[in-house]
Structures are given as C-alpha cells and as structure tokens.
Design an enzyme around this catalytic site. Sequence first.
Site, mmCIF file in Angstrom:
data_model
loop_
_atom_site.group_PDB
_atom_site.id
_atom_site.type_symbol
_atom_site.label_atom_id
_atom_site.label_comp_id
_atom_site.label_asym_id
_atom_site.label_seq_id
_atom_site.Cartn_x
_atom_site.Cartn_y
_atom_site.Cartn_z
ATOM 1 N N LEU A 90 0.857 -1.183 0.000
ATOM 2 C CA LEU A 90 0.000 0.000 0.000
ATOM 3 C C LEU A 90 0.890 1.228 0.000
ATOM 4 O O LEU A 90 1.723 1.371 0.888
ATOM 5 C CB LEU A 90 -0.794 -0.034 1.310
ATOM 6 C CG LEU A 90 -2.209 0.479 1.410
ATOM 7 C CD1 LEU A 90 -3.101 -0.162 0.362
ATOM 8 C CD2 LEU A 90 -2.754 0.189 2.810
ATOM 9 N N HIS A 91 0.777 2.095 -1.000
ATOM 10 C CA HIS A 91 1.567 3.325 -0.931
ATOM 11 C C HIS A 91 1.006 4.484 -1.744
ATOM 12 O O HIS A 91 1.525 5.595 -1.657
ATOM 13 C CB HIS A 91 3.010 3.063 -1.388
ATOM 14 C CG HIS A 91 3.149 2.955 -2.877
ATOM 15 N ND1 HIS A 91 2.747 1.856 -3.577
ATOM 16 C CD2 HIS A 91 3.613 3.829 -3.790
ATOM 17 C CE1 HIS A 91 2.981 2.043 -4.861
ATOM 18 N NE2 HIS A 91 3.497 3.229 -5.031
#
Length: 375
Positions: free
Chosen positions: A212-213
């Site tokens: 997740l980024h």
Amino acid sequence: KPIVCVVGARPNFMKMAAVLPALGAGAQPVPTLLVHTGQHYDAAMKQAFFEQLSIPEPQVDLGVGSGSHAVQTGLVMQRFEPVLDHYGAAAVLVVGDVNSTIATALVAVKKGIPVIHVEAGLRSQDRSMPEEINRILTDQIADFLFTTERQAEANLKREGIAADKIHFVGNVMIDTLRRLLPQAATVEALAQRFSLPEGVSLAAGGYGLLTLHRPANVDDPQVLAELLQAVCAISHELPLLFPVHPRTLARVQAAGLQGLLESAPQLVTLPPVGYLEMLGLMSRARVVLTDSGGIQEETTALGIPCMTLRENTERPITVSHGTNTLVGRDGDKLRTTFAQIMQNGGKAGRIPELWDGQAAPRIAQQLQQWYHRQG
Ligand code: UD1
C-alpha cells in the site's frame, strides 16, 4: 555519444535491469550511460535492488531525494541538464511514470535530444494520479514509444501520437521476473530474515501479501483507517504479510494508526523488502492485495490472484487476461472477492501477449539499428 538511461524510483529498477544489458549486447552494441536521479535513496528502496538485479553502479547520481512534486521534478531537471552537456547523448531513455521520468524527458526534448519511453501508453484515465500526468506528458514528447500491451497503442493514437513512433514489444519487467525467479528468496531465507509470529507460515498458500503506498490510499487519514480496518478483518482469516513503504509508514504514524495495526496479530508488518524477497513472497502467496502498478503485472505473470485496492488501473490487460480484480476501497467488494479467492482460487488468468521474457532484446534491436544508422 551514449544513450543516457535514467532510473529514479524503485519500480524503475527492474525495468532498467532488463533494458540496460540488452542495449550493450549482440553484434551491434550501443554505448550507454546510467544516471540515477536519487528520487529513491534509502538502502531498502535502492541498494538492495541494484545488487540483486545486478544493475551496475550508476555513473551519475543526481542525489535529488524527496520533496514536493514541483521541487523534486525541478531539481531533477536542473541537475540533469549539465550531465547531458558534459557527456553528450544520442538519446535519453526513460522508463515508467515517476517524476524522474517526465523531468529528464523534458530536459532532453528541449535540447533536441530524442526521447525513448519504455512502458508507453498506459492510461488509468484518472488525472488526479500524479503518475497519469507523467505518462501523458512523457508520451507526448517521446520519439520512440515502446508498449507492453495492445490497448496502449489505441490510447496513444487517441492522443495524436503518430503510429510509426509506437512499437509493441512486451513487458521488460517480466523479462527480469523470468530471469530472477529461480533465485527468488526461499522459505528458509525469508523465515531467517523476518521473525514471524507464532502460527504465521510462509508455506505456499499459507498467507496473503499486502502492499500500500498510493497517495490516494494513504494520504487521507480517514481513507487509510478504513483500508487498514478492512485488511485487519481479512487477516483474521488469512495471515497477511505487509512490507511497509516509507510513505505509508509516515502516514500511519501521523494518523496515529499504529494501534490499529498492532491490534491484528496476523497482520504482520515488515520493512520494505528487496526484489528477490518480494518475488519469493509473491510467488507463494494465496492472494496479493496491492495498489502498486508493477505488482498487478507480476502477479499476472506468476498466476497468483491479485486484488487491486484502486478504482482504476492503467494496466487493464491484468484484469481482462490476468489474475487481477479491481476492488477499489469498497469493503463489500473486498470481502466478496477475497471469499471467492479463498473458495476457488480466483481467476485462472493467462499470460498476456509478448510477456515472454524477450521484450528488452526487441527494444534493443530497434534502438541498435537506429543508433548505427545515425553513424
Ligand atoms: C514514487 C512514485 C510512484 C511509485 C513509487 C514506488 C512519483 C510521482 N511516484 O512514489 O509512482 O509507485 O515511487 O515506490 O514519482 N522516502 C523514503 N526513502 C526513499 C524514498 C522516499 O523514506 O528512498 C519517503 C519520502 O521521504 C516521502 C515518501 O517516501 O515521505 C514518498 O517518496 P516519493 O519519492 O515522493 O514518492 P513515492 O511515494 O515513493
């Protein structure tokens, strides 16, 4: 004069690892100069990749580091121009869609130097995504546009790009994946590297993998909290390994969400992992949950079910042909898709056209012919 090859951020490295050696191989090699902009600079984001991918040490490091988009893009431009003046350039080759891609392409085109874009024509149709702006602008100023899937050509033609600049060659990231899969980190190596809690197994199918980024997912504390709650719930059914990107770590801390993460014992956070560790983790995962672009492609190539935590994708072939399902941030869709994957293994998928490990040699052949024709 060399073809100046540019890398900046983590997803660039596995692409350049295929393209750079291909340019120097064969009967008609061309000289290259590798420039790293320094957009990613942590050892975990850079050094591990260079070593594992056997990318040579860059001849030039611009050392730009982090900053706002304007600062980062501006600094790359200012520091890249003197490099072109000093070494000269037959062309500038850029990959992907990060700020370093558009910044260096823009410097080159203004100096009358041809621009080569590897991974051209991908479109999410979502202009709130910084990468979408980088893609559109880079393609507008590129002279050679190498594409990974056929849809890309239609996207480019719609934007007025001449057909003779577009070359469908396949996916260089999959070249690297195929080459290095035999060296992917083993269960033993991974177990030694990361101390996992009791009951979390690295055996094939025993865990899910989460990354997740994207700013759209992690920058708003409310959105981030909801996403983390959803994945915490999933982790009660299947342990989830979560290598945390520095951007995400900073946002989790700023939003005071560490407690939420710690409340789910089977959601196991890890530091950012190197390429071979990531390959090892992906190839044995029951399912991968991600908002990354490259991981959608890598899971398709590996035949591992992927749930993409985004509303759209610039890589539609991973959905139409591959193992990818877009679930967005909708908790219901996430749970139903996850349940299906647990039940029947998810979409079978097939390998997209020309994702055969030979994309970089195809690119190199064309560029070598062009280079030597110029004299
Ligand atoms: C960049 C790319 C994105 C890509 C991602 C992969 C752009 C616009 N975005 O996003 O497309 O998917 O890389 O990782 O180019 N940081 C570190 N160490 C580093 C690099 C960054 O701690 O080596 C921190 C920075 O301080 C910052 C955050 O990570 O807080 C964001 O870094 P940045 O380079 O702006 O963009 P990414 O989010 O990594």
